[in-house]
Design a protein around this motif. Sequence first.
Motif, PDB file in Angstrom:
ATOM      1  N   THR A  82      -2.559  57.508  39.497  1.00 50.77           N
ATOM      2  CA  THR A  82      -3.846  57.390  40.929  1.00 50.77           C
ATOM      3  C   THR A  82      -4.763  57.141  39.869  1.00 50.77           C
ATOM      4  OG1 THR A  82      -2.489  58.773  41.989  1.00 50.77           O
ATOM      5  CG2 THR A  82      -5.234  58.549  42.204  1.00 50.77           C
ATOM      6  N   ALA A  83      -4.971  57.232  38.198  1.00 53.85           N
ATOM      7  CA  ALA A  83      -6.745  57.300  37.502  1.00 53.85           C
ATOM      8  C   ALA A  83      -6.434  55.703  37.426  1.00 53.85           C
ATOM      9  CB  ALA A  83      -6.515  58.227  36.017  1.00 53.85           C
ATOM     10  N   GLN A  84      -5.647  55.586  36.827  1.00 51.61           N
ATOM     11  CA  GLN A  84      -5.562  54.209  35.981  1.00 51.61           C
ATOM     12  C   GLN A  84      -5.717  53.109  37.709  1.00 51.61           C
ATOM     13  OE1 GLN A  84      -5.065  52.639  33.458  1.00 51.61           O
ATOM     14  NE2 GLN A  84      -6.344  50.977  33.926  1.00 51.61           N
ATOM     15  N   HIS A  96       3.275  61.456  43.098  1.00 49.56           N
ATOM     16  CA  HIS A  96       4.177  62.032  43.568  1.00 49.56           C
ATOM     17  C   HIS A  96       4.885  61.223  44.509  1.00 49.56           C
ATOM     18  CE1 HIS A  96       0.904  64.867  42.121  1.00 49.56           C
ATOM     19  NE2 HIS A  96       2.293  65.529  41.557  1.00 49.56           N
ATOM     20  N   PRO A  97       5.951  60.761  44.224  1.00 46.88           N
ATOM     21  CA  PRO A  97       7.020  59.585  44.956  1.00 46.88           C
ATOM     22  C   PRO A  97       7.260  60.497  45.667  1.00 46.88           C
ATOM     23  CG  PRO A  97       7.432  59.447  42.638  1.00 46.88           C
ATOM     24  CD  PRO A  97       6.136  59.869  42.489  1.00 46.88           C
ATOM     25  N   GLU A  98       8.100  61.584  45.410  1.00 44.69           N
ATOM     26  CA  GLU A  98       8.662  62.719  45.765  1.00 44.69           C
ATOM     27  C   GLU A  98       8.531  63.095  47.323  1.00 44.69           C
ATOM     28  OE1 GLU A  98       6.249  65.710  43.179  1.00 44.69           O
ATOM     29  OE2 GLU A  98       7.386  63.591  43.724  1.00 44.69           O
ATOM     30  N   PRO A 117       3.836  56.010  48.635  1.00 44.56           N
ATOM     31  CA  PRO A 117       2.459  55.861  47.280  1.00 44.56           C
ATOM     32  C   PRO A 117       1.296  55.488  48.095  1.00 44.56           C
ATOM     33  CG  PRO A 117       4.178  55.044  46.152  1.00 44.56           C
ATOM     34  CD  PRO A 117       4.636  54.910  47.129  1.00 44.56           C
ATOM     35  N   ARG A 118       0.582  55.837  47.815  1.00 42.25           N
ATOM     36  CA  ARG A 118      -0.851  55.866  49.072  1.00 42.25           C
ATOM     37  C   ARG A 118      -2.717  55.264  47.540  1.00 42.25           C
ATOM     38  NH1 ARG A 118       1.288  60.730  49.974  1.00 42.25           N
ATOM     39  NH2 ARG A 118      -0.363  61.514  49.570  1.00 42.25           N
TER      40      ARG A 118
END
Length: 262
Positions: free
Chosen positions: A23-25, A236-238, A242-243
Amino acid sequence: MIPQHASALLISDLHLTPSMPLTAQRFFDFCEKDAPKVETVLILGDLFEYWVGDDAALHSPFHQEVKNTLATLSTKVKTYYLHGNRDFLVGKHFLSKTGMTLLPDPSKINIAGSEYVLCHGDSLCTADISYQVFRSWVRKPWIQKLFLRMPLNWRRSIANHLRSNSSVQYQRSMQFSVEGAQAKTNVTLSACAAVLKDQAGNQLIHGHTHRPKHHQEHLQDQEWQRWVLSDWDLDHPESGRPRASALLINQDGVRHTDLIKT
Protein backbone atom coordinates in the motif's frame (compact mmCIF):
# COMPACT_ATOMS: atom_id res chain seq x y z
CA MET A 1 -11.95 33.39 -0.93
CA ILE A 2 -12.11 29.63 -1.43
CA PRO A 3 -9.27 27.83 -3.25
CA GLN A 4 -9.77 27.40 -7.00
CA HIS A 5 -8.10 24.79 -9.19
CA ALA A 6 -8.65 23.42 -12.69
CA SER A 7 -8.17 19.76 -11.79
CA ALA A 8 -7.68 17.60 -8.70
CA LEU A 9 -7.10 14.13 -7.35
CA LEU A 10 -8.63 13.34 -3.95
CA ILE A 11 -7.58 10.43 -1.74
CA SER A 12 -8.15 9.33 1.85
CA ASP A 13 -7.89 6.42 4.26
CA LEU A 14 -4.59 4.96 3.11
CA HIS A 15 -3.70 4.10 6.73
CA LEU A 16 -0.01 4.05 5.87
CA THR A 17 2.12 1.93 8.16
CA PRO A 18 5.38 -0.03 7.75
CA SER A 19 3.42 -3.28 8.07
CA MET A 20 1.60 -2.51 4.78
CA PRO A 21 4.50 -2.10 2.31
CA LEU A 22 2.50 -2.71 -0.89
CA THR A 23 0.00 0.00 0.00
CA ALA A 24 2.83 2.38 0.90
CA GLN A 25 4.63 1.69 -2.37
CA ARG A 26 1.47 2.43 -4.34
CA PHE A 27 1.26 5.77 -2.53
CA PHE A 28 4.87 6.57 -3.40
CA ASP A 29 4.15 5.68 -7.04
CA PHE A 30 0.98 7.79 -6.95
CA CYS A 31 2.92 10.83 -5.79
CA GLU A 32 5.58 10.34 -8.46
CA LYS A 33 3.47 9.38 -11.48
CA ASP A 34 -0.26 10.08 -11.03
CA ALA A 35 -0.44 13.20 -8.88
CA PRO A 36 1.67 15.52 -11.09
CA LYS A 37 -0.93 15.16 -13.88
CA VAL A 38 -3.38 17.44 -12.03
CA GLU A 39 -3.20 20.91 -10.52
CA THR A 40 -3.88 19.91 -6.93
CA VAL A 41 -3.96 16.86 -4.66
CA LEU A 42 -6.25 16.73 -1.64
CA ILE A 43 -5.67 14.18 1.14
CA LEU A 44 -8.87 13.96 3.18
CA GLY A 45 -7.51 12.35 6.31
CA ASP A 46 -6.27 9.03 7.66
CA LEU A 47 -3.18 9.06 5.49
CA PHE A 48 -1.55 7.27 8.42
CA GLU A 49 -2.74 4.32 10.48
CA TYR A 50 -2.24 6.50 13.54
CA TRP A 51 -0.30 9.61 14.54
CA VAL A 52 0.82 10.27 18.09
CA GLY A 53 2.77 13.47 17.46
CA ASP A 54 5.16 15.01 14.98
CA ASP A 55 8.08 14.11 17.24
CA ALA A 56 7.31 10.40 16.79
CA ALA A 57 7.90 10.69 13.04
CA LEU A 58 11.43 11.96 13.65
CA HIS A 59 12.40 8.50 14.94
CA SER A 60 10.74 6.55 12.12
CA PRO A 61 12.54 5.95 8.79
CA PHE A 62 9.18 5.04 7.25
CA HIS A 63 7.54 8.32 8.24
CA GLN A 64 10.59 10.23 7.07
CA GLU A 65 10.21 8.58 3.66
CA VAL A 66 6.55 9.61 3.53
CA LYS A 67 7.52 13.14 4.58
CA ASN A 68 10.15 13.40 1.85
CA THR A 69 7.72 12.04 -0.76
CA LEU A 70 5.12 14.63 0.21
CA ALA A 71 7.70 17.40 0.20
CA THR A 72 8.68 16.49 -3.36
CA LEU A 73 5.03 16.30 -4.40
CA SER A 74 4.36 19.75 -2.96
CA THR A 75 7.00 21.23 -5.26
CA LYS A 76 5.05 19.92 -8.26
CA VAL A 77 1.38 20.46 -7.35
CA LYS A 78 -0.58 22.27 -4.66
CA THR A 79 -1.12 19.69 -1.90
CA TYR A 80 -3.79 19.98 0.80
CA TYR A 81 -4.24 17.96 3.96
CA LEU A 82 -7.35 17.50 6.07
CA HIS A 83 -7.23 15.69 9.41
CA GLY A 84 -8.85 12.29 9.81
CA ASN A 85 -9.88 10.40 12.92
CA ARG A 86 -6.56 8.50 12.97
CA ASP A 87 -4.19 11.38 12.23
CA PHE A 88 -5.79 14.51 13.70
CA LEU A 89 -2.58 15.16 15.63
CA VAL A 90 -0.55 15.79 12.47
CA GLY A 91 0.88 19.18 13.43
CA LYS A 92 2.52 22.32 12.14
CA HIS A 93 6.04 20.88 12.15
CA PHE A 94 5.21 17.94 9.89
CA LEU A 95 3.05 20.09 7.62
CA SER A 96 5.78 22.69 7.22
CA LYS A 97 8.34 20.02 6.32
CA THR A 98 6.03 18.56 3.67
CA GLY A 99 4.85 21.86 2.21
CA MET A 100 1.22 20.84 2.51
CA THR A 101 -1.58 23.28 3.35
CA LEU A 102 -3.93 22.25 6.16
CA LEU A 103 -7.66 22.59 5.48
CA PRO A 104 -10.24 22.81 8.26
CA ASP A 105 -12.96 20.16 8.42
CA PRO A 106 -15.26 20.98 6.64
CA SER A 107 -13.90 23.13 3.82
CA LYS A 108 -15.17 24.35 0.48
CA ILE A 109 -13.10 24.30 -2.71
CA ASN A 110 -13.72 25.19 -6.35
CA ILE A 111 -12.48 22.60 -8.85
CA ALA A 112 -13.02 23.02 -12.59
CA GLY A 113 -15.66 25.67 -11.96
CA SER A 114 -17.77 23.71 -9.45
CA GLU A 115 -17.83 24.04 -5.68
CA TYR A 116 -17.41 21.02 -3.39
CA VAL A 117 -17.64 20.67 0.38
CA LEU A 118 -14.86 18.47 1.75
CA CYS A 119 -14.60 16.66 5.07
CA HIS A 120 -13.05 13.49 6.41
CA GLY A 121 -16.44 11.98 7.19
CA ASP A 122 -16.26 10.86 10.81
CA SER A 123 -18.16 13.94 11.99
CA LEU A 124 -21.05 12.86 9.73
CA CYS A 125 -21.49 9.48 11.49
CA THR A 126 -23.88 10.92 14.04
CA ALA A 127 -25.68 7.62 14.69
CA ASP A 128 -22.57 6.56 16.64
CA ILE A 129 -23.22 8.75 19.67
CA SER A 130 -20.40 7.33 21.81
CA TYR A 131 -17.86 8.04 19.10
CA GLN A 132 -19.09 11.60 18.66
CA VAL A 133 -18.65 12.20 22.40
CA PHE A 134 -15.14 10.73 22.22
CA ARG A 135 -14.39 12.87 19.15
CA SER A 136 -15.52 16.06 20.86
CA TRP A 137 -13.09 15.40 23.73
CA VAL A 138 -9.99 14.40 21.78
CA ARG A 139 -10.33 17.43 19.49
CA LYS A 140 -10.07 19.82 22.45
CA PRO A 141 -6.70 21.66 22.29
CA TRP A 142 -5.98 21.26 26.00
CA ILE A 143 -6.54 17.48 25.81
CA GLN A 144 -4.19 17.27 22.85
CA LYS A 145 -1.53 19.30 24.65
CA LEU A 146 -1.69 16.96 27.65
CA PHE A 147 -1.44 13.90 25.41
CA LEU A 148 1.54 15.26 23.46
CA ARG A 149 3.42 15.90 26.71
CA MET A 150 3.27 12.20 27.61
CA PRO A 151 6.28 9.96 26.95
CA LEU A 152 6.26 8.61 23.41
CA ASN A 153 5.87 4.98 24.48
CA TRP A 154 2.79 5.92 26.53
CA ARG A 155 1.22 7.65 23.53
CA ARG A 156 1.85 4.66 21.28
CA SER A 157 0.39 2.31 23.87
CA ILE A 158 -2.76 4.43 24.18
CA ALA A 159 -3.16 4.62 20.39
CA ASN A 160 -2.79 0.85 20.02
CA HIS A 161 -5.29 0.27 22.83
CA LEU A 162 -7.86 2.58 21.22
CA ARG A 163 -7.45 0.91 17.82
CA SER A 164 -7.83 -2.55 19.34
CA ASN A 165 -10.83 -1.53 21.43
CA SER A 166 -12.56 0.02 18.42
CA SER A 167 -12.09 -3.17 16.39
CA VAL A 168 -13.42 -5.37 19.20
CA GLN A 169 -16.50 -3.19 19.69
CA TYR A 170 -17.28 -3.26 15.97
CA GLN A 171 -16.95 -7.05 15.78
CA ARG A 172 -19.24 -7.45 18.78
CA SER A 173 -21.88 -5.16 17.27
CA MET A 174 -21.69 -7.13 14.01
CA GLN A 175 -22.54 -10.31 15.92
CA PHE A 176 -25.77 -8.81 17.21
CA SER A 177 -26.85 -6.83 14.14
CA VAL A 178 -24.93 -6.49 10.89
CA GLU A 179 -27.37 -3.86 9.64
CA GLY A 180 -27.18 -1.89 12.87
CA ALA A 181 -23.38 -1.96 12.96
CA GLN A 182 -23.14 -0.79 9.36
CA ALA A 183 -25.62 2.03 9.96
CA LYS A 184 -23.71 3.13 13.04
CA THR A 185 -20.46 3.46 11.08
CA ASN A 186 -22.02 5.25 8.11
CA VAL A 187 -22.94 8.90 7.63
CA THR A 188 -26.47 10.10 8.27
CA LEU A 189 -28.60 12.13 5.88
CA SER A 190 -29.29 14.71 8.58
CA ALA A 191 -25.56 15.28 9.19
CA CYS A 192 -24.85 15.62 5.47
CA ALA A 193 -27.75 18.04 5.06
CA ALA A 194 -26.58 20.11 8.01
CA VAL A 195 -22.98 20.51 6.84
CA LEU A 196 -24.06 21.35 3.30
CA LYS A 197 -26.54 23.92 4.55
CA ASP A 198 -23.89 25.48 6.78
CA GLN A 199 -21.41 25.59 3.89
CA ALA A 200 -24.04 26.70 1.35
CA GLY A 201 -23.20 23.77 -0.93
CA ASN A 202 -24.84 20.86 -2.68
CA GLN A 203 -21.84 18.65 -3.52
CA LEU A 204 -20.10 16.71 -0.74
CA ILE A 205 -16.92 14.62 -0.82
CA HIS A 206 -15.64 12.58 2.13
CA GLY A 207 -13.82 9.40 3.12
CA HIS A 208 -13.78 7.50 6.43
CA THR A 209 -16.58 4.98 5.78
CA HIS A 210 -14.61 2.92 3.21
CA ARG A 211 -17.75 2.70 1.05
CA PRO A 212 -16.76 4.32 -2.28
CA LYS A 213 -19.80 5.39 -4.26
CA HIS A 214 -21.61 8.31 -5.88
CA HIS A 215 -24.93 9.16 -4.20
CA GLN A 216 -27.84 11.37 -5.22
CA GLU A 217 -29.59 12.27 -1.97
CA HIS A 218 -32.24 14.52 -0.49
CA LEU A 219 -33.80 15.40 2.83
CA GLN A 220 -36.95 17.50 2.92
CA ASP A 221 -36.26 20.43 0.56
CA GLN A 222 -32.50 19.81 0.25
CA GLU A 223 -30.92 17.87 -2.62
CA TRP A 224 -27.25 17.08 -3.07
CA GLN A 225 -24.65 14.79 -4.56
CA ARG A 226 -22.20 12.88 -2.38
CA TRP A 227 -18.99 11.11 -3.38
CA VAL A 228 -17.31 8.70 -0.95
CA LEU A 229 -13.60 8.00 -1.31
CA SER A 230 -12.12 4.52 -1.10
CA ASP A 231 -9.72 3.24 1.50
CA TRP A 232 -6.47 1.67 0.27
CA ASP A 233 -5.30 -1.86 1.07
CA LEU A 234 -3.03 -3.90 -1.17
CA ASP A 235 -1.54 -5.99 1.64
CA HIS A 236 -4.50 -8.08 2.85
CA PRO A 237 -5.93 -10.07 -0.09
CA GLU A 238 -7.77 -12.30 2.36
CA SER A 239 -10.04 -9.35 3.25
CA GLY A 240 -11.33 -9.00 -0.31
CA ARG A 241 -10.29 -7.31 -3.54
CA PRO A 242 -7.21 -5.06 -3.24
CA ARG A 243 -8.27 -1.42 -3.04
CA ALA A 244 -6.61 1.81 -4.15
CA SER A 245 -8.46 4.55 -5.98
CA ALA A 246 -8.73 8.31 -6.23
CA LEU A 247 -11.47 10.73 -7.18
CA LEU A 248 -10.51 12.69 -10.29
CA ILE A 249 -12.19 16.04 -10.93
CA ASN A 250 -11.51 18.06 -14.07
CA GLN A 251 -13.36 19.73 -16.93
CA ASP A 252 -14.83 16.34 -17.90
CA GLY A 253 -16.57 15.93 -14.54
CA VAL A 254 -16.08 13.68 -11.50
CA ARG A 255 -15.09 10.02 -11.58
CA HIS A 256 -13.42 7.37 -9.47
CA THR A 257 -10.16 6.19 -10.99
CA ASP A 258 -8.72 2.78 -10.10
CA LEU A 259 -5.07 2.88 -9.08
CA ILE A 260 -4.49 -0.87 -8.79
CA LYS A 261 -1.55 -1.95 -10.87
CA THR A 262 -2.36 -4.80 -13.23
